[in-house]
Design an enzyme around this catalytic site. Structure first.
Site, PDB file in Angstrom:
ATOM      1  N   GLN A 129       0.813  -1.221   0.000  1.00 12.07           N
ATOM      2  CA  GLN A 129       0.000   0.000   0.000  1.00 12.07           C
ATOM      3  C   GLN A 129       0.851   1.278   0.000  1.00 12.07           C
ATOM      4  O   GLN A 129       0.303   2.372  -0.043  1.00 12.07           O
ATOM      5  CB  GLN A 129      -0.943   0.032   1.204  1.00 12.07           C
ATOM      6  CG  GLN A 129      -2.292  -0.629   0.932  1.00 12.07           C
ATOM      7  CD  GLN A 129      -2.171  -2.144   0.929  1.00 12.07           C
ATOM      8  OE1 GLN A 129      -1.686  -2.738   1.871  1.00 12.07           O
ATOM      9  NE2 GLN A 129      -2.601  -2.767  -0.152  1.00 12.07           N
ATOM     10  N   ASN A 130       2.165   1.137   0.061  1.00 14.44           N
ATOM     11  CA  ASN A 130       3.005   2.334   0.015  1.00 14.44           C
ATOM     12  C   ASN A 130       2.918   2.925  -1.398  1.00 14.44           C
ATOM     13  O   ASN A 130       2.981   2.196  -2.387  1.00 14.44           O
ATOM     14  CB  ASN A 130       4.458   1.993   0.377  1.00 14.44           C
ATOM     15  CG  ASN A 130       5.274   3.237   0.656  1.00 14.44           C
ATOM     16  OD1 ASN A 130       5.451   4.086  -0.206  1.00 14.44           O
ATOM     17  ND2 ASN A 130       5.779   3.335   1.868  1.00 14.44           N
ATOM     18  N   LEU A 131       2.796   4.230  -1.477  1.00 11.77           N
ATOM     19  CA  LEU A 131       2.593   4.896  -2.760  1.00 11.77           C
ATOM     20  C   LEU A 131       3.894   5.279  -3.470  1.00 11.77           C
ATOM     21  O   LEU A 131       3.851   5.835  -4.566  1.00 11.77           O
ATOM     22  CB  LEU A 131       1.747   6.164  -2.552  1.00 11.77           C
ATOM     23  CG  LEU A 131       0.316   5.911  -2.073  1.00 11.77           C
ATOM     24  CD1 LEU A 131      -0.363   7.223  -1.717  1.00 11.77           C
ATOM     25  CD2 LEU A 131      -0.470   5.159  -3.130  1.00 11.77           C
ATOM     26  N   THR A 148       4.801   8.668   1.763  1.00 12.94           N
ATOM     27  CA  THR A 148       4.063   7.758   0.884  1.00 12.94           C
ATOM     28  C   THR A 148       3.546   6.543   1.656  1.00 12.94           C
ATOM     29  O   THR A 148       2.889   5.683   1.085  1.00 12.94           O
ATOM     30  CB  THR A 148       4.947   7.281  -0.280  1.00 12.94           C
ATOM     31  OG1 THR A 148       6.123   6.660   0.249  1.00 12.94           O
ATOM     32  CG2 THR A 148       5.325   8.442  -1.188  1.00 12.94           C
TER      33      THR A 148
END
Length: 169
Positions: free
Chosen positions: A38-40, A144
């Site tokens: 889920q890190n952007l 992020t």
């Protein structure tokens, strides 16, 4: 638990360095920067530099380095009970040796912080203790991390566009 960051993912021609605070649990387990699904970070770099987030990790790093961008973390080690920046025990922080690294990067001009903890830790544990070149420019970006849910994705990406703008000049 005592946690350690990774070596820098950098080449000598890097003009930009992106700094996180300390890799989270998932990243440490996988030995990859920004490995949490889920890190952007990687999706943003796909948008900004056309580096496909689905490419193998080493390919993404190589493509990023080819753009003149390097990755590292502010902290070399610290005690952290969980995976969040808020879990870092401030008194346990040991910063990475930026003076040595930067002396090997003659083209480095810009340092971007991935999140407030990275920026705060750099100012507190690096700038006050290590001699760095005065020409460096610093930029604070929203984290992020999936834990940074207070800012909408599109608003984060808009701020991360600064990275692309700097690279175009």
């Amino acid at each position: 638990m005592l946690v350690h960051s990774f070596p820098p993912a950098i080449t000598t021609h890097c003009r930009v360095l992106i700094l996180g605070s300390m890799p989270g649990r998932r990243s440490l387990e996988m030995q990859q920067y920004y490995a949490h699904p889920q890190n952007l970070f990687w999706p943003f770099l796909e948008t900004l530099f056309n580096i496909p987030a689905t490419r193998p990790y080493q390919d993404r790093l190589a493509l990023l380095n080819q753009q003149g961008v390097g990755l590292w973390d502010v902290l070399q080690e610290c005690f952290r009970s969980g995976s969040l920046d808020g879990d870092i025990e401030e008194t346990s922080i040991v910063a990475n040796d930026f003076a040595s690294l930067i002396s090997q990067l003659p083209q480095l001009e810009h340092i971007f912080f991935n999140g407030a903890k990275a920026a705060q830790s750099f100012r507190r544990h690096v700038l006050k203790q290590q001699a760095l070149p005065p020409h460096l420019q610093y930029y604070n970006l929203p984290s992020t991390s999936p834990a940074n849910a207070a800012i909408k994705r599109e608003d984060k990406l808009a701020q991360w566009q600064q990275l692309r703008t700097v690279m175009m000049h």
